[in-house]
Write a protein that holds these residues in place. Structure first.
Motif, PDB file in Angstrom:
ATOM      1  N   ASP A  72      -3.812   6.360  -0.517  1.00 41.14           N
ATOM      2  CA  ASP A  72      -4.500   5.530  -1.503  1.00 41.14           C
ATOM      3  C   ASP A  72      -3.591   5.260  -2.708  1.00 41.14           C
ATOM      4  N   THR A  73      -3.390   4.005  -3.017  1.00 36.65           N
ATOM      5  CA  THR A  73      -2.606   3.627  -4.206  1.00 36.65           C
ATOM      6  C   THR A  73      -3.418   2.752  -5.153  1.00 36.65           C
ATOM      7  N   SER A  74      -4.707   2.619  -4.894  1.00 39.30           N
ATOM      8  CA  SER A  74      -5.539   1.703  -5.685  1.00 39.30           C
ATOM      9  C   SER A  74      -5.584   2.077  -7.162  1.00 39.30           C
ATOM     10  N   MET A  75      -5.399   3.375  -7.456  1.00 37.20           N
ATOM     11  CA  MET A  75      -5.496   3.833  -8.845  1.00 37.20           C
ATOM     12  C   MET A  75      -4.420   3.217  -9.747  1.00 37.20           C
ATOM     13  N   GLY A 134      -3.456   0.161  -9.714  1.00 36.96           N
ATOM     14  CA  GLY A 134      -3.895  -1.159 -10.124  1.00 36.96           C
ATOM     15  C   GLY A 134      -4.830  -1.128 -11.310  1.00 36.96           C
ATOM     16  N   GLU A 135      -5.339   0.053 -11.647  1.00 39.07           N
ATOM     17  CA  GLU A 135      -6.252   0.206 -12.775  1.00 39.07           C
ATOM     18  C   GLU A 135      -5.519   0.439 -14.097  1.00 39.07           C
ATOM     19  N   ALA A 186      -3.440   8.940 -12.379  1.00 36.18           N
ATOM     20  CA  ALA A 186      -3.061   8.108 -11.236  1.00 36.18           C
ATOM     21  C   ALA A 186      -2.057   8.824 -10.349  1.00 36.18           C
ATOM     22  N   TRP A 206      -2.815  10.013  -6.510  1.00 36.36           N
ATOM     23  CA  TRP A 206      -1.914   9.512  -5.468  1.00 36.36           C
ATOM     24  C   TRP A 206      -1.266  10.666  -4.715  1.00 36.36           C
ATOM     25  N   SER A 225      -3.698  12.283  -2.356  1.00 39.78           N
ATOM     26  CA  SER A 225      -3.955  11.435  -1.199  1.00 39.78           C
ATOM     27  C   SER A 225      -2.771  11.464  -0.239  1.00 39.78           C
ATOM     28  N   ASN A 235       4.055  -0.704   4.481  1.00 41.89           N
ATOM     29  CA  ASN A 235       3.186   0.167   3.692  1.00 41.89           C
ATOM     30  C   ASN A 235       3.988   1.018   2.712  1.00 41.89           C
ATOM     31  N   ARG A 275       4.836  -1.327  -0.052  1.00 40.90           N
ATOM     32  CA  ARG A 275       3.605  -1.568  -0.825  1.00 40.90           C
ATOM     33  C   ARG A 275       3.330  -0.400  -1.769  1.00 40.90           C
ATOM     34  N   ALA A 323       3.336  -0.430  -5.838  1.00 46.25           N
ATOM     35  CA  ALA A 323       2.141  -0.053  -6.598  1.00 46.25           C
ATOM     36  C   ALA A 323       2.451   1.020  -7.633  1.00 46.25           C
TER      37      ALA A 323
END
Length: 216
Positions: A69-72, A74-75, A86, A90, A93, A117, A120, A124
Motif C-alpha cells: 500500500d502506497t496510498s498514504m 498521496g495524502e 506515511a 508503508w 505494509s 509496481n 510506482r 509515490a
C-alpha cells in the motif's frame, strides 16, 4: 472438440504458478522446463507470455510489490506533512507483503528496473516526501535508507538462525545460555526488532527534518 472457456495459459496464471513454486522451493527452482511441467504445457508455449527467466522473475517481484500500500503518500501536502506516519504505514505494509513470499527477497535487491509496481512505489514515496517539504535530494536519501532497512529486515529471521539445541552453546558461549529458546519465539522477536528499528530510524529522520526546516 469445444474450445476451453479460458485460455490454457495467461500471464496471470504463469506468475501465480511460478510464485507458488518460489514460495515452496526458492528462486533456483524456477526454470522454463519446471514451470511448463507445473502448468501442464510444452516449454515453448511459455514464450508467448514470458520471454526470459529474468522477465519472469521481474514479474514475480512486481506481483508481490503490487500488494504494498502506497496510498498514504498521496495524502501528504505542505499543510499535512505527516510523512512519519506515511513511512510507518508503508513499511508495515511492505513487511506484510514480502513476509508472505520470503524466497523472493533476493530478487528485490536489484532495484526497480523496469518493474512497473516498483517504479510506482518509488514514485509515490518520493513524491509524498517532497510534498511534505523534504528537499528532493533529501527525499532520495530517505527513500534509499528505507529501502535498505526494508530489504535487510526481510532477508531472514535472526532468531530462527540459532539452533534450538542448548548443548550447542555450553560453556563456550556463556552469554548465549538462552539462545536455544530464540527459534520458538522468532515471530515475536523479529516483529519487535522491526518495530524498534523502524521507530529509531524515524526518530533520526525527524531530527534531520527539523534541522532542515530550521535552516531554511
Amino acid at each position: 472438440m469445444a474450445r476451453p472457456r479460458r485460455p490454457l495459459l495467461s500471464h496471470e496464471r504463469i506468475v501465480e504458478t511460478a510464485l507458488a513454486l518460489v514460495d515452496a522451493e526458492g528462486l533456483a527452482a524456477v526454470s522454463t522446463r519446471r514451470l511448463a511441467a507445473e502448468l501442464g504445457v510444452q516449454g515453448p508455449s511459455l514464450y508467448n507470455h514470458v520471454g526470459t527467466k529474468d522477465e519472469l522473475i521481474d514479474a514475480l517481484v512486481d506481483s508481490v510489490l503490487g500488494e504494498v500500500d502506497t496510498s498514504m503518500f498521496g495524502e501528504l501536502t505542505a499543510d499535512n506533512p505527516d510523512w512519519r506516519s506515511a513511512l510507518r504505514r508503508w513499511a508495515q505494509s511492505y513487511r506484510i507483503a514480502v513476509a508472505a513470499h520470503p524466497n523472493i527477497v533476493p530478487a528485490l535487491a536489484s532495484g526497480p528496473g523496469h518493474r512497473r509496481n516498483a517504479l510506482r512505489m518509488a514514485d509515490a514515496v518520493f513524491g509524498g516526501l517532497v510534498a511534505a517539504n523534504w528537499p528532493r535530494r533529501e527525499a532520495t536519501t530517505v527513500g534509499t535508507l528505507m529501502r535498505y532497512f526494508l530489504t535487510g529486515s526481510s532477508l531472514g529471521s535472526f532468531a530462527a538462525g540459532f539452533p534450538a539445541d542448548a548443548e550447542v552453546y555450553g560453556d563456550e558461549y556463556p552469554h548465549l545460555n538462552e539462545a536455544h529458546l530464540l527459534a520458538d519465539r522468532q515471530q515475536r522477536i523479529d516483529q519487535v526488532a522491526f518495530e524498534v528499528g523502524l521507530e529509531s530510524l524515524l526518530d533520526g529522520l525527524e531530527s534531520r527534518y527539523q534541522l532542515l526546516l530550521s535552516s531554511q
